[in-house]
Design a protein around this motif. Structure first.
Motif, PDB file in Angstrom:
ATOM      1  N   THR A  50       0.823  -1.210   0.000  1.00 50.67           N
ATOM      2  CA  THR A  50       0.000   0.000   0.000  1.00 50.67           C
ATOM      3  C   THR A  50       0.855   1.257   0.000  1.00 50.67           C
ATOM      4  OG1 THR A  50      -1.664  -1.194   1.286  1.00 50.67           O
ATOM      5  CG2 THR A  50      -1.892   1.193   1.160  1.00 50.67           C
ATOM      6  N   ALA A  51       1.900   1.243   0.806  1.00 48.27           N
ATOM      7  CA  ALA A  51       2.729   2.430   0.970  1.00 48.27           C
ATOM      8  C   ALA A  51       3.644   2.689  -0.223  1.00 48.27           C
ATOM      9  CB  ALA A  51       3.567   2.295   2.237  1.00 48.27           C
ATOM     10  N   LEU A  52       4.162   1.630  -0.832  1.00 54.40           N
ATOM     11  CA  LEU A  52       5.206   1.791  -1.837  1.00 54.40           C
ATOM     12  C   LEU A  52       4.780   1.410  -3.255  1.00 54.40           C
ATOM     13  CD1 LEU A  52       8.169   0.246   0.214  1.00 54.40           C
ATOM     14  CD2 LEU A  52       7.483   2.651   0.080  1.00 54.40           C
ATOM     15  N   GLY A  53       3.611   0.772  -3.380  1.00 54.09           N
ATOM     16  CA  GLY A  53       3.202   0.250  -4.677  1.00 54.09           C
ATOM     17  C   GLY A  53       3.094   1.295  -5.763  1.00 54.09           C
ATOM     18  N   GLY A  54       2.473   2.433  -5.460  1.00 54.16           N
ATOM     19  CA  GLY A  54       2.300   3.468  -6.473  1.00 54.16           C
ATOM     20  C   GLY A  54       3.628   4.024  -6.952  1.00 54.16           C
ATOM     21  N   GLY A  55       4.534   4.276  -6.029  1.00 51.04           N
ATOM     22  CA  GLY A  55       5.851   4.785  -6.405  1.00 51.04           C
ATOM     23  C   GLY A  55       6.656   3.774  -7.209  1.00 51.04           C
ATOM     24  N   LEU A  56       6.523   2.498  -6.850  1.00 50.31           N
ATOM     25  CA  LEU A  56       7.220   1.455  -7.607  1.00 50.31           C
ATOM     26  C   LEU A  56       6.725   1.382  -9.043  1.00 50.31           C
ATOM     27  CD1 LEU A  56       7.408  -1.484  -5.019  1.00 50.31           C
ATOM     28  CD2 LEU A  56       9.338  -0.306  -6.078  1.00 50.31           C
ATOM     29  N   ILE A  57       5.399   1.437  -9.213  1.00 49.22           N
ATOM     30  CA  ILE A  57       4.828   1.414 -10.564  1.00 49.22           C
ATOM     31  C   ILE A  57       5.379   2.575 -11.382  1.00 49.22           C
ATOM     32  CG2 ILE A  57       2.694   1.701 -11.882  1.00 49.22           C
ATOM     33  CD1 ILE A  57       1.246   0.262  -9.553  1.00 49.22           C
ATOM     34  N   ARG A  58       5.357   3.766 -10.803  1.00 53.25           N
ATOM     35  CA  ARG A  58       5.858   4.954 -11.513  1.00 53.25           C
ATOM     36  C   ARG A  58       7.332   4.809 -11.875  1.00 53.25           C
ATOM     37  NH1 ARG A  58       6.520   8.967  -7.314  1.00 53.25           N
ATOM     38  NH2 ARG A  58       8.440   7.737  -7.076  1.00 53.25           N
TER      39      ARG A  58
END
Length: 224
Positions: A50-58
């Motif tokens: 939840t915390a890091l998923g969006g940044g990893l995708i980007r």
């Protein structure tokens, strides 16, 4: 395409704000794991995702490798701290859910703006940059819900607006870039736009419209 290289805050302040946002997002992931009766490992996985998923995708899409989540130990450890807090104090954390939602809204605004700016810095066009700004803000929540075997919250008609504030924040950023008006001050205003819209959506339960002239009712949907 000329990079922006605009920082909303100094590096140290930006880092602290990132960690606060990561912590709050991780709390929501760990709480879902508790509701799903997951063990401590499952709590940690949902918190990290939840915390890091969006940044990893980007970062993976724009080629910023290794992603920041793997080069800054604080980014990885903060969700584990959140997991520990929820593991021992989840009843108390549930009771301050409104406060957590306010911080979550702030994280949403910060991440959609920072994600859009970073994507543009790496050479993406304005539309793609805004899209990745949205992904940065909501991607972790989508992965959390999928791992929790739930329909992602941003796809559900019965949830207050979440993706729309992030879209607004990202759109404000690309408009500012288009007119060469993106500065730390205007960037903060973009964060505040997304933050305020999310707070208003929670306060007044604003929801996105559904299909025009749809025939099924909410009661019927429960049996689909």
């Amino acid at each position: 395409m000329e990079p922006v290289h605009t920082e909303l805050f100094s590096h140290s302040v930006q880092h602290v704000l990132d960690l606060v946002g990561i912590f709050v997002f991780a709390i929501s992931g760990a709480l879902l794991a508790v509701r799903k009766n997951y063990d401590v490992f499952g709590m940690a996985v949902l918190a990290e995702v939840t915390a890091l998923g969006g940044g990893l995708i980007r970062d993976l899409i724009i080629g910023a490798v290794p992603p920041a989540a793997f080069t800054d130990l604080g980014y990885f450890l903060t969700p584990l701290i959140a997991t520990t807090v929820v593991f021992f104090l989840h009843p108390q954390v549930e009771r301050i859910n409104t406060t957590i939602n306010v911080f979550d809204a702030a994280g949403l605004g910060l991440f959609c703006v920072a994600g859009t700016t970073k994507a543009y810095d790496y050479g993406l066009n304005l539309t793609a940059s805004a899209t990745l700004g949205l992904a940065t803000a909501v991607g972790g929540g989508v992965l959390r819900d999928l791992l929790g075997n739930e329909v992602p919250s941003l796809l559900r008609w019965d949830r207050d607006l979440y993706a729309v504030p992030a879209i607004v924040g990202a759109t404000v950023v690309v408009v500012l870039i288009k007119f060469q008006a993106l500065t730390p001050a205007t960037g903060v205003l973009a964060v505040l736009c997304a933050f305020a819209l999310r707070l208003l959506a929670m306060r007044y339960h604003w929801r996105a419209p559904r299909a025009w002239h749809r025939r099924t009712t909410a009661a019927e949907e429960l049996h689909l």
